[in-house]
Scaffold this active site. Structure first.
Site, PDB file in Angstrom:
ATOM      1  N   GLN A 358       0.492  -0.964  -0.221  1.00 26.58           N
ATOM      2  CA  GLN A 358       0.300  -0.128   0.426  1.00 26.58           C
ATOM      3  C   GLN A 358       1.218   1.486   0.551  1.00 26.58           C
ATOM      4  O   GLN A 358       0.943   2.225  -0.370  1.00 26.58           O
ATOM      5  CB  GLN A 358      -0.957  -0.075   1.463  1.00 26.58           C
ATOM      6  N   GLU A 385       3.226 -26.136   8.141  1.00 30.63           N
ATOM      7  CA  GLU A 385       3.357 -26.032  10.156  1.00 30.63           C
ATOM      8  C   GLU A 385       2.510 -25.812  10.373  1.00 30.63           C
ATOM      9  O   GLU A 385       2.568 -25.561  11.432  1.00 30.63           O
ATOM     10  CB  GLU A 385       5.179 -25.613   9.499  1.00 30.63           C
TER      11      GLU A 385
END
Ligand SMILES: Cc1cc2nc3c(=O)[nH]c(=O)nc-3n(C[C@H](O)[C@H](O)[C@H](O)COP(=O)(O)OP(=O)(O)OC[C@H]3O[C@@H](n4cnc5c(N)ncnc54)[C@H](O)[C@@H]3O)c2cc1C
Length: 405
Positions: A358, A385
């Site tokens: 942004q 994970e």
């Protein structure tokens, strides 16, 4: 036991600076190319091996460093360079951790060095737990391991998916079920030695991020491995299965979960490396990009974003360092501190890389600048994970003792 310190000392500072140099000079300049190629960057792994950055010795030294934070420091620097290449360099350690967490001293001595090969002939290793119908629900694994007593061999059959280095690995570690009725308590890990017949690579995945890291299915079709390839040995497995059948406490430690528990702070540190890299690009950009006659950082709206990004990165690092220090000093994660560190670091990487895009405006959306890649790379850190939801489940159960589902 070492005292926890926020100053990792001169040795770790030197390692950090050395790795930072490698990340800045070798990894970062090659990141965009290997991301586009979507191939394992063998020349870079080889260079890392020549310098001693890709070796069992290096990771063992970092793991046993008295500061307790040797591994997070190494991971953060390498992944600051680039996450795809970082995972190509460090993906082997997940398989190595599986052997360290579940294997006997003899098995560790035999298999762990082979996973890395030599600087002249580098190798990688793969840890294969996930399956098409068993991702978060590890207890649903269908890959079967059947013992052939006459030959003292285990026969493995099944399909693994999402395996980092799957099919290109020299050594594969495979989690399989020995007694399906026991769910995750009936599972064990097996080493599949190089060149074993019946193991083949299935589909190689085209991915959103970490594209320099190879991810593929692994098909196990009548794979026969010697009895000594069962990690931990048969006696220990039989005793564990007997306890599980009786419903006795202590039969519950599961092979895949033991591996993930031990590796969570390290994975969190990888996410911090990505977040820090994106934050630095954004900070620099905000100081130089001029709109309305002043650098954009002079707008509170932009400066406050950077303040939040930096605060979250530092908070995530503290959680990761605490969990790593606890793990190295054998302190149990009574409040799921390993999961907390991975959860917060993964979410931080998502947040920070999105904010960085942004701040770079249109440039953030292009491949001329690295934050777009970092944003794509960060997305895996709330998935693999253990997804963020699963980390929350683990933490919620640990802090409440309630059977939360
Ligand atoms: C690039 C990559 C590399 C990987 N490397 C490896 C590897 O080397 N070895 C390996 O074994 N695996 C590996 N994985 C697999 C990875 O660990 C799984 O993708 C992950 O655990 C999620 O499983 P899943 O994809 O089946 O999602 P699912 O389990 O199907 O989850 C889908 C969604 O449902 C949510 N969900 C599921 N159950 C619950 C619940 N009880 N409560 C709330 N939400 C829930 C999840 O959080 C997620 O948002 C890798 C994956 C990728 C994409």
């Amino acid at each position: 036991m070492t005292t926890f310190s926020l100053d990792p000392g001169p040795d770790q500072t030197a390692v950090r600076d050395w790795l930072h140099g490698f990340a800045a000079d070798v990894i970062r300049p090659a990141a965009a190319e290997w991301d586009e190629r979507e191939e394992t960057p063998w020349p870079i792994i080889q260079e890392a091996a020549k310098l001693g950055i890709y070796s069992l010795d290096f990771y063992a030294q970092q793991f046993f460093d008295p500061s307790g934070v040797g591994i997070p420091i190494a991971m953060e620097e390498l992944f600051w360079g680039d996450a795809g290449i970082g995972l190509a360099i460090t993906g082997t350690t997940l398989a190595a951790v599986a052997v360290l967490a579940n294997g006997t001293d003899e098995q560790i001595g035999t298999w762990a060095p082979q996973m890395f090969g030599t600087p002249e002939d580098v190798k990688v290793a793969a840890f294969c737990s996930s399956e098409p119908d068993a991702g978060s629900d590890v207890s649903a694994l269908r890959t079967r391991a059947v013992y052939d007593q006459a030959k003292d061999e285990w026969v493995l059959n099944g399909t693994k998916t999402w395996a980092t280095n799957g099919g290109i690995a020299h050594v594969h570690v495979v989690v399989a079920t020995v007694d399906p009725e026991l769910g995750s308590r009936g599972q064990a890990s097996f080493v599949v030695p190089p060149g074993t017949k019946g193991l083949s690579q299935g589909q190689k995945f085209k991915k959103h991020g970490i594209r320099a890291s190879h991810t593929a299915e692994v098909v196990l079709d009548g794979v026969r491995v010697p009895g000594h390839c069962l990690l931990g040995g048969k006696e220990k497995l039989d005793a564990r299965l007997a306890r599980a059948r009786e419903g006795t406490k202590g039969g519950g430690k599961n092979a895949a979960m033991a591996t993930f528990e031990a590796s969570r702070p390290a994975v969190g540190a990888q996410a911090i490396g990505i977040a820090r890299a994106a934050y630095e690009v954004a900070l620099d950009y905000a100081g130089t990009r001029v709109q309305f006659g002043r650098p954009i950082i002079e707008n509170q709206g932009v400066a406050f974003q950077l303040a939040d990004m930096r605060t979250r990165i530092d908070a995530a690092r503290l959680l990761v360092w605490r969990a790593s220090w606890m793990a190295v000093n054998n302190k149990p994660f009574t409040s799921a501190e390993g999961s907390m560190s991975k959860l917060y670091a993964g979410e931080t990487a998502r947040f920070v890389t999105a904010q960085a895009m942004q701040i770079l405006g249109g440039n953030g959306f292009t491949r001329e600048y690295p934050v777009e890649r970092m944003h794509r790379d960060s997305a895996i850190y709330t998935v693999f994970e253990g997804t963020s939801e699963i980390q929350r489940l683990v933490i919620a159960r640990a802090i409440s003792g309630a059977p939360i589902r």
